[in-house]
Design a protein around this motif. Structure first.
Motif, PDB file in Angstrom:
ATOM      1  N   MET A   1     -16.760  60.387  21.903  1.00  0.00           N
ATOM      2  CA  MET A   1     -17.542  59.430  21.116  1.00  0.00           C
ATOM      3  C   MET A   1     -16.658  58.377  20.473  1.00  0.00           C
ATOM      4  O   MET A   1     -15.514  58.597  20.131  1.00  0.00           O
ATOM      5  N   GLY A   2     -17.244  57.234  20.316  1.00  0.00           N
ATOM      6  CA  GLY A   2     -16.503  56.089  19.815  1.00  0.00           C
ATOM      7  C   GLY A   2     -15.997  56.272  18.405  1.00  0.00           C
ATOM      8  O   GLY A   2     -14.858  55.957  18.094  1.00  0.00           O
ATOM      9  N   VAL A   3     -16.867  56.826  17.567  1.00  0.00           N
ATOM     10  CA  VAL A   3     -16.481  56.911  16.163  1.00  0.00           C
ATOM     11  C   VAL A   3     -15.246  57.772  16.001  1.00  0.00           C
ATOM     12  O   VAL A   3     -14.344  57.437  15.248  1.00  0.00           O
ATOM     13  N   THR A   4     -15.203  58.884  16.760  1.00  0.00           N
ATOM     14  CA  THR A   4     -14.030  59.758  16.677  1.00  0.00           C
ATOM     15  C   THR A   4     -12.780  58.964  16.962  1.00  0.00           C
ATOM     16  O   THR A   4     -11.774  59.086  16.260  1.00  0.00           O
ATOM     17  N   GLN A   5     -12.876  58.173  18.029  1.00  0.00           N
ATOM     18  CA  GLN A   5     -11.705  57.423  18.441  1.00  0.00           C
ATOM     19  C   GLN A   5     -11.193  56.539  17.301  1.00  0.00           C
ATOM     20  O   GLN A   5     -10.019  56.558  16.968  1.00  0.00           O
ATOM     21  N   THR A   6     -12.136  55.803  16.705  1.00  0.00           N
ATOM     22  CA  THR A   6     -11.743  54.910  15.629  1.00  0.00           C
ATOM     23  C   THR A   6     -11.170  55.682  14.467  1.00  0.00           C
ATOM     24  O   THR A   6     -10.195  55.272  13.848  1.00  0.00           O
ATOM     25  N   MET A   7     -11.792  56.838  14.201  1.00  0.00           N
ATOM     26  CA  MET A   7     -11.305  57.592  13.063  1.00  0.00           C
ATOM     27  C   MET A   7      -9.921  58.148  13.351  1.00  0.00           C
ATOM     28  O   MET A   7      -9.050  58.126  12.489  1.00  0.00           O
ATOM     29  N   LEU A   8      -9.713  58.604  14.575  1.00  0.00           N
ATOM     30  CA  LEU A   8      -8.393  59.113  14.936  1.00  0.00           C
ATOM     31  C   LEU A   8      -7.367  58.011  14.768  1.00  0.00           C
ATOM     32  O   LEU A   8      -6.280  58.211  14.233  1.00  0.00           O
ATOM     33  N   GLU A   9      -7.774  56.835  15.243  1.00  0.00           N
ATOM     34  CA  GLU A   9      -6.911  55.673  15.139  1.00  0.00           C
ATOM     35  C   GLU A   9      -6.566  55.397  13.684  1.00  0.00           C
ATOM     36  O   GLU A   9      -5.411  55.177  13.332  1.00  0.00           O
ATOM     37  N   ALA A  10      -7.609  55.470  12.837  1.00  0.00           N
ATOM     38  CA  ALA A  10      -7.395  55.224  11.416  1.00  0.00           C
ATOM     39  C   ALA A  10      -6.419  56.251  10.859  1.00  0.00           C
ATOM     40  O   ALA A  10      -5.477  55.911  10.141  1.00  0.00           O
ATOM     41  N   GLU A  11      -6.587  57.509  11.275  1.00  0.00           N
ATOM     42  CA  GLU A  11      -5.686  58.544  10.802  1.00  0.00           C
ATOM     43  C   GLU A  11      -4.263  58.270  11.222  1.00  0.00           C
ATOM     44  O   GLU A  11      -3.328  58.376  10.457  1.00  0.00           O
ATOM     45  N   GLN A  12      -4.120  57.884  12.508  1.00  0.00           N
ATOM     46  CA  GLN A  12      -2.772  57.596  12.995  1.00  0.00           C
ATOM     47  C   GLN A  12      -2.141  56.514  12.161  1.00  0.00           C
ATOM     48  O   GLN A  12      -0.991  56.587  11.771  1.00  0.00           O
ATOM     49  N   ARG A  13      -2.954  55.499  11.845  1.00  0.00           N
ATOM     50  CA  ARG A  13      -2.447  54.387  11.062  1.00  0.00           C
ATOM     51  C   ARG A  13      -1.975  54.896   9.704  1.00  0.00           C
ATOM     52  O   ARG A  13      -0.908  54.569   9.242  1.00  0.00           O
TER      53      ARG A  13
ATOM     54  N   LEU B 121     -20.007  70.946  16.077  1.00  0.00           N
ATOM     55  CA  LEU B 121     -20.327  70.512  14.719  1.00  0.00           C
ATOM     56  C   LEU B 121     -19.897  69.067  14.499  1.00  0.00           C
ATOM     57  O   LEU B 121     -20.638  68.248  13.947  1.00  0.00           O
ATOM     58  N   ILE B 122     -18.677  68.750  14.965  1.00  0.00           N
ATOM     59  CA  ILE B 122     -18.183  67.382  14.788  1.00  0.00           C
ATOM     60  C   ILE B 122     -19.091  66.393  15.516  1.00  0.00           C
ATOM     61  O   ILE B 122     -19.443  65.331  14.973  1.00  0.00           O
ATOM     62  N   LEU B 123     -19.521  66.762  16.716  1.00  0.00           N
ATOM     63  CA  LEU B 123     -20.410  65.879  17.478  1.00  0.00           C
ATOM     64  C   LEU B 123     -21.728  65.667  16.733  1.00  0.00           C
ATOM     65  O   LEU B 123     -22.206  64.530  16.604  1.00  0.00           O
ATOM     66  N   ILE B 124     -22.279  66.752  16.172  1.00  0.00           N
ATOM     67  CA  ILE B 124     -23.545  66.629  15.429  1.00  0.00           C
ATOM     68  C   ILE B 124     -23.355  65.717  14.223  1.00  0.00           C
ATOM     69  O   ILE B 124     -24.177  64.845  13.943  1.00  0.00           O
ATOM     70  N   LEU B 125     -22.227  65.904  13.525  1.00  0.00           N
ATOM     71  CA  LEU B 125     -21.978  65.073  12.342  1.00  0.00           C
ATOM     72  C   LEU B 125     -21.942  63.599  12.731  1.00  0.00           C
ATOM     73  O   LEU B 125     -22.447  62.745  12.014  1.00  0.00           O
ATOM     74  N   LEU B 126     -21.316  63.303  13.880  1.00  0.00           N
ATOM     75  CA  LEU B 126     -21.255  61.902  14.314  1.00  0.00           C
ATOM     76  C   LEU B 126     -22.631  61.380  14.693  1.00  0.00           C
ATOM     77  O   LEU B 126     -22.983  60.244  14.378  1.00  0.00           O
ATOM     78  N   CYS B 127     -23.427  62.237  15.353  1.00  0.00           N
ATOM     79  CA  CYS B 127     -24.758  61.786  15.788  1.00  0.00           C
ATOM     80  C   CYS B 127     -25.668  61.456  14.616  1.00  0.00           C
ATOM     81  O   CYS B 127     -26.562  60.618  14.733  1.00  0.00           O
ATOM     82  N   THR B 128     -25.448  62.121  13.463  1.00  0.00           N
ATOM     83  CA  THR B 128     -26.318  61.838  12.321  1.00  0.00           C
ATOM     84  C   THR B 128     -26.249  60.371  11.898  1.00  0.00           C
ATOM     85  O   THR B 128     -27.140  59.878  11.231  1.00  0.00           O
ATOM     86  N   GLN B 129     -25.182  59.687  12.319  1.00  0.00           N
ATOM     87  CA  GLN B 129     -25.052  58.278  11.947  1.00  0.00           C
ATOM     88  C   GLN B 129     -26.149  57.417  12.559  1.00  0.00           C
ATOM     89  O   GLN B 129     -26.388  56.297  12.139  1.00  0.00           O
ATOM     90  N   PHE B 130     -26.795  57.950  13.584  1.00  0.00           N
ATOM     91  CA  PHE B 130     -27.859  57.175  14.208  1.00  0.00           C
ATOM     92  C   PHE B 130     -29.234  57.560  13.660  1.00  0.00           C
ATOM     93  O   PHE B 130     -30.241  57.050  14.098  1.00  0.00           O
ATOM     94  N   VAL B 131     -29.246  58.504  12.721  1.00  0.00           N
ATOM     95  CA  VAL B 131     -30.517  58.882  12.099  1.00  0.00           C
ATOM     96  C   VAL B 131     -30.634  58.155  10.766  1.00  0.00           C
ATOM     97  O   VAL B 131     -29.907  58.449   9.828  1.00  0.00           O
TER      98      VAL B 131
END
Lengths: 322, 291
Positions: A1-13, B121-131
């Motif tokens: 997922m995209g958000v993970t990527q950005t967050m990982l990136e933010a962490e790396q930063r 769990l991490i995936l679910i947490l991310l998906c909540t952003q679209f709710v």
């Protein structure tokens, strides 16, 4: 997922900034009940107040459910949906307006936010102060934005009055009551609050561009435009794609401003789909029909997000990232 | 700006025109013209509200003079903004504390443990952003009615926490991962329990994370309008956004009072924001900016 990527990136930063410390990858391997206990408040809250409500929206959309007129409550089959699709012109007009609103807002916010971020990335005096001042509307609520812009737009007391004194606007002109100007009046107010979002995200990403890249481009004789087009823009690509998507979802769902500034009016001129849902819930207490409208909103958001991520080829880019 | 570099330009001893152009260049007009325009766009609306708030309702000067506090007295005492402010503060502080505690626990578990279901769990947490919150207005109302929490500030605290929790937990786990686990291990070798090691070694290092997450939690709940409008029914449980909306509806002529109320609602968040905005640019972005 995209958000993970950005967050990982933010962490790396962040970890690079903290002195190039190696992230502690070794997680303690003790299996047992401890992590579950620590996660239980989170899981219970999400299950009870996000997962369960999402499920119950599906259920309500097949019910006649009105807390003010309980005698009609009961199973409704597909009737809410057929009313919505066949007999409700406001559903279609609100959908059309939602599209117009989201596209206008997101495009203008992205362009202005990008320009603003590029400016704020330069070094100049008072930068800290300027940055705080320029980003401040981000912290302000939709209702407060309404308050402020009502004061500006008022035909008698507002700044519009000064404009008409010097002949720029007709006297006593009410921007928010005229069907031709209400759209741009609302767009301007939302821009005031929305541009900092893109500016902040893009600025954060600009600051992560390695200085050597810019210097190398300069050595190769790049001018400001080529540098932007071939070095900076590719670097920003993923952040821009992702923040644009998040912003579309957010502008789609955001009702505070229109709810208070125009109340969807004049007439139903500026009613978005979520605003229509909120009206059904708050004014009419027609929960069954509101739930059917909500389902339409979910479906549109889901399909839009999938198509958008597919078409933008999110994540399929740039060798030098990661 | 140009004052710094002007002597150097003059030192080059050009004609008046080159000197002028040099000064223009050194002032970097391409930066400052758009920036000034944008600053005006940002600040004039704030200024306009301040003018209305501080000038007498009979005046229509574009500056706040003669200065008066009558508008503030009216909104605070007569229109009930004193109560609204108190309610907003209660909810904001409640959310700040509750959210920080829960997301510290969850973040620690996500950062330091391996367990079954972690990635789901991490995936679910991310998906909540679209709710979105608006879409859950109806079912949440029904739930809170069953719990007897309608017209109770706890409903707001819970709803605000829930909608900010997923991303703040992920952010917190990122922060905790950046604290070397060896520090905790060393403390445990020295005889600390795991809890004690976390509390006395890791927790102090997480202060910036708590400040940042707490500030954004506070701003988010301070600004929340729809939940408060839907879940609060009596006027002495209104929060500031609902109070403002109420003032817009009831007293649309009294702009002085409206502006004063707006200023009361704006000052806390703008001040907090001015102090924490640098965290935003340092990469906290996504969790924080989501409205």
């Amino acid at each position: 997922m995209g958000v993970t990527q950005t967050m990982l990136e933010a962490e790396q930063r962040v970890s690079l900034r903290a002195g190039a410390r190696e992230p502690a990858r070794r997680r303690r391997k003790r299996k047992g009940w401890v992590p579950y206990v620590m996660l239980s408040p989170l899981v219970v809250l999400i299950a009870a107040f996000v997962a369960y409500p999402v499920g119950s929206v599906v259920y309500y959309s097949f019910q006649n459910y009105n807390i003010v007129e309980p005698f009609l409550n009961g199973f409704a089959g597909w009737s809410n949906y057929s009313t919505m699709l066949r007999h409700d012109p406001l559903f279609w007009s609100s959908l059309l307006f939602t599209g117009k609103w989201v596209v206008t807002e997101v495009v203008l916010q992205l362009i202005l936010g990008m320009i603003l971020a590029l400016i704020m990335n330069e070094a100049f005096r008072w930068r800290g102060f300027t940055r705080a001042a320029v980003f401040a509307p981000w912290a302000v609520s939709g209702v407060l934005t309404t308050t402020i812009w009502l004061l500006l737009y008022d035909p008698q007391a507002g700044i519009v009055n000064y404009l008409s004194n010097i002949g720029l606007a007709p006297r006593g002109f009410a921007i928010l009551a005229d069907t031709h100007t209400v759209f741009w009046g609302a767009v301007l107010a939302e821009l005031w609050r929305g541009v900092p979002f893109f500016a902040i995200i893009i600025l954060a990403d600009l600051q992560s561009i390695p200085r050597e890249l810019i210097e190398a481009a300069n050595c190769d004789g790049a001018n400001a435009w080529t540098r932007f087009r071939w070095v900076i823009l590719p670097h920003l690509r993923d952040a821009v794609i992702l923040s644009t998507l998040l912003r579309c979802v957010w502008e789609f769902n955001n009702v505070d401003l229109l709810f208070t500034l125009t109340n969807g009016g004049p007439g139903t001129e500026t009613t978005t789909l979520p605003l229509y849902v909120a009206r059904q819930a708050i004014d009419n207490h027609n929960f069954g029909y509101g739930a059917a409208l909500t389902m339409a909103g979910f479906a549109i958001l889901f399909v839009f997000s999938m198509i958008y991520l597919k078409l933008s080829k999110f994540g399929a880019s740039t060798g030098y990232r990661t | 700006m140009s004052a710094i570099t002007a002597p150097a330009v003059r030192g080059m001893g050009g004609s008046g025109w080159t000197q002028f152009r040099g000064r223009l260049n050194s002032a970097r007009l391409h930066l400052f013209v758009p920036l000034t325009l944008y600053l005006l766009f940002t600040i004039v609306p704030f200024y306009w509200m301040v003018v209305f708030a501080f000038r007498p309702t009979t005046s229509n000067h574009p500056y706040p003079w003669p200065i008066t506090l009558a508008n503030f007295k009216e909104v605070w005492n007569v229109l009930g903004f004193g109560t609204f402010f108190e309610n907003s503060m209660l909810v904001g502080v409640g959310v700040l504390i509750g959210l920080n505690v829960i997301c510290a626990m969850a973040g620690y578990a996500l950062a330091r443990f391996k367990f079954a279901g972690r990635s789901a769990l991490i995936l679910i947490l991310l998906c909540t952003q679209f709710v979105p919150g608006v879409m859950l207005l109806i079912p949440l109302f029904v739930i809170f009615r069953h719990l007897g929490l309608i017209d109770n500030l706890f409903a707001l605290i819970i709803a605000d926490i829930v909608f900010q929790l997923p991303l703040t937990s992920l952010l917190m786990s990122g922060f905790i991962r950046n604290v070397p686990v060896e520090l905790e291990e060393a403390a445990m070798v020295d005889g600390c329990s795991r809890v004690r090691a976390f509390l006395s070694v890791t927790l102090p290092l997480l202060r910036p994370a708590f400040v940042a997450i707490g500030s954004f939690a506070f701003i988010g709940s301070w600004n929340n309008f729809l939940f408060a409008l839907m879940f609060m029914s009596s006027q002495n449980h209104f929060t500031l956004p609902v109070g403002l909306d109420y003032t817009i509806g009831e007293f649309s002529v009294n702009f002085g009072a409206l502006a004063a109320g707006g200023l009361i609602a704006a000052v806390p968040v703008v001040v907090i924001f001015a102090f924490v905005q640098k965290y935003l640019v340092q990469g906290l972005t996504f969790g924080a900016v989501k409205g």
